[in-house]
Enzyme design. Sequence first.
Site, mmCIF file in Angstrom:
data_model
loop_
_atom_site.group_PDB
_atom_site.id
_atom_site.type_symbol
_atom_site.label_atom_id
_atom_site.label_comp_id
_atom_site.label_asym_id
_atom_site.label_seq_id
_atom_site.Cartn_x
_atom_site.Cartn_y
_atom_site.Cartn_z
ATOM 1 N N HIS A 47 -0.730 -0.164 -9.993
ATOM 2 C CA HIS A 47 -1.389 -1.126 -9.087
ATOM 3 C C HIS A 47 -1.926 -2.353 -9.858
ATOM 4 O O HIS A 47 -3.134 -2.608 -9.857
ATOM 5 C CB HIS A 47 -2.520 -0.441 -8.306
ATOM 6 C CG HIS A 47 -2.888 -1.197 -7.041
ATOM 7 N ND1 HIS A 47 -3.382 -0.582 -5.915
ATOM 8 C CD2 HIS A 47 -2.837 -2.522 -6.733
ATOM 9 C CE1 HIS A 47 -3.630 -1.492 -4.989
ATOM 10 N NE2 HIS A 47 -3.306 -2.681 -5.473
ATOM 11 N N ARG A 52 0.851 -1.184 0.000
ATOM 12 C CA ARG A 52 0.000 0.000 0.000
ATOM 13 C C ARG A 52 0.890 1.238 0.000
ATOM 14 O O ARG A 52 1.914 1.281 0.711
ATOM 15 C CB ARG A 52 -0.894 0.045 1.251
ATOM 16 C CG ARG A 52 -2.048 -0.940 1.232
ATOM 17 C CD ARG A 52 -3.088 -0.588 0.162
ATOM 18 N NE ARG A 52 -4.228 -1.484 0.153
ATOM 19 C CZ ARG A 52 -4.381 -2.517 -0.695
ATOM 20 N NH1 ARG A 52 -3.447 -2.802 -1.593
ATOM 21 N NH2 ARG A 52 -5.470 -3.258 -0.642
ATOM 22 N N SER A 55 -2.363 -7.788 -8.752
ATOM 23 C CA SER A 55 -3.251 -8.959 -8.883
ATOM 24 C C SER A 55 -3.848 -9.079 -10.287
ATOM 25 O O SER A 55 -4.729 -9.910 -10.507
ATOM 26 C CB SER A 55 -4.387 -8.847 -7.865
ATOM 27 O OG SER A 55 -5.191 -7.718 -8.144
ATOM 28 N N GLU A 81 -3.432 7.062 -4.708
ATOM 29 C CA GLU A 81 -3.587 6.625 -6.100
ATOM 30 C C GLU A 81 -5.062 6.692 -6.528
ATOM 31 O O GLU A 81 -5.934 6.499 -5.681
ATOM 32 C CB GLU A 81 -3.042 5.192 -6.286
ATOM 33 C CG GLU A 81 -3.757 4.152 -5.441
ATOM 34 C CD GLU A 81 -3.099 2.773 -5.487
ATOM 35 O OE1 GLU A 81 -1.869 2.678 -5.413
ATOM 36 O OE2 GLU A 81 -3.861 1.798 -5.582
HETATM 37 C C1 8YV Z 1 -6.721 -5.073 -5.936
HETATM 38 C C2 8YV Z 1 -5.206 -5.202 -3.839
HETATM 39 O O1 8YV Z 1 -6.458 -4.727 -7.249
HETATM 40 O O2 8YV Z 1 -6.286 -7.162 -3.113
HETATM 41 C C3 8YV Z 1 -5.748 -6.110 -2.796
HETATM 42 O O3 8YV Z 1 -5.639 -5.767 -1.597
HETATM 43 O O4 8YV Z 1 -4.546 -4.286 -3.535
HETATM 44 C C4 8YV Z 1 -5.413 -5.414 -5.306
HETATM 45 O O5 8YV Z 1 -5.122 -6.700 -5.637
HETATM 46 C C5 8YV Z 1 -7.584 -4.027 -5.368
HETATM 47 O O6 8YV Z 1 -7.423 -3.763 -4.057
HETATM 48 C C6 8YV Z 1 -9.017 -4.369 -5.723
HETATM 49 O O7 8YV Z 1 -9.936 -4.108 -4.743
#
Ligand code: 8YV
Length: 320
Positions: A286, A239, A289, A268
Amino acid sequence: MPQPRLLVTRKLPDAVEVRARRDYDAVFNPEDRLYGPEELIRLTQDVDAVLTCSTERWTPELIEQLPARLRIIASFSVGYEHFDLPALRGHGIVASNTPDVLTEATADVAMLCLLGAARRAWESQLLLRERRWERPKMAELLGLELRGRVLGIVGMGRIGQALAQRARGFGLAIHYHNRRPLPAENAQGATYHDTLEGLLPRCNFLSLNGPGGAETRHLINERTLALLPEGAVLVNTSRGTLVDDEALLSALRSRRLFAAGLDVFDGEPAIHPGYYELPNCFLLPHIGSATVETRDAMGFRALDNLDAFFATGRAPDALN
Ligand code: 8YV
């Protein structure tokens, strides 16, 4: 039994929306607008459940105005600092997240950030794309070798451990700081430091893999950056709030730090403009994922939580 009514706050992958539409009386956000608190209050008045992302902040003021009908908010994320858990508990609303499923994809991006920063990927990209590459130059764009150096990991949870596994393959020795040392089978020989101050002077590379929230805000600041050896590299895929941007920018400008590889930013997508100016920053929007498999798995895991909650009254990944 009528299907529970579900608000899906963001545009999600097709396969996830298809399943949500099949099993819920679902309301979507096809334009993928970002909802503010007023809109969230309005849109939740007639729903039993919400599938949210970390882009919506569930503050006590907002939670106060949620209807009694709303019983669960499932997040499409592993991070959950956007939830005020005590306030949700106080209102009898269950919150859940999506652990495990994004570990590997995020560790891959941490490695990408580390390599991108160490090997000056952004400057190299610019040289090509601006058509400035005249000839290979033997004494330019020289980066840092990984083999034989130390990677420090702050927050040795699932993602930290998956990064350590990758980094060992590149010849990096692993040191880490965590609240508690890991059992030997998880530590895999990594050296534990019980304080951040103990870890930092050992690290040629430092990766942040701890949670966000008030407790870790500006963990990396002028004082802690000064504890890193000259020419170190900072990687952040957790973060943005963990880093004091002004302090990091100043260390990068002076070249006290060799480079940074960042996938997350405080505030962000409105990131500190200083980052755009610096060649020694490898920046990503970001995408930790962001693979087809992982984003589907995150959506399915959030839906699994909703399904279990409506079937049994318990969400497997409940946070409160
Ligand atoms: C997501 C993330 O893209 O899962 C998390 O905590 O930071 C990321 O993988 C994002 O937060 C989607 O809500």
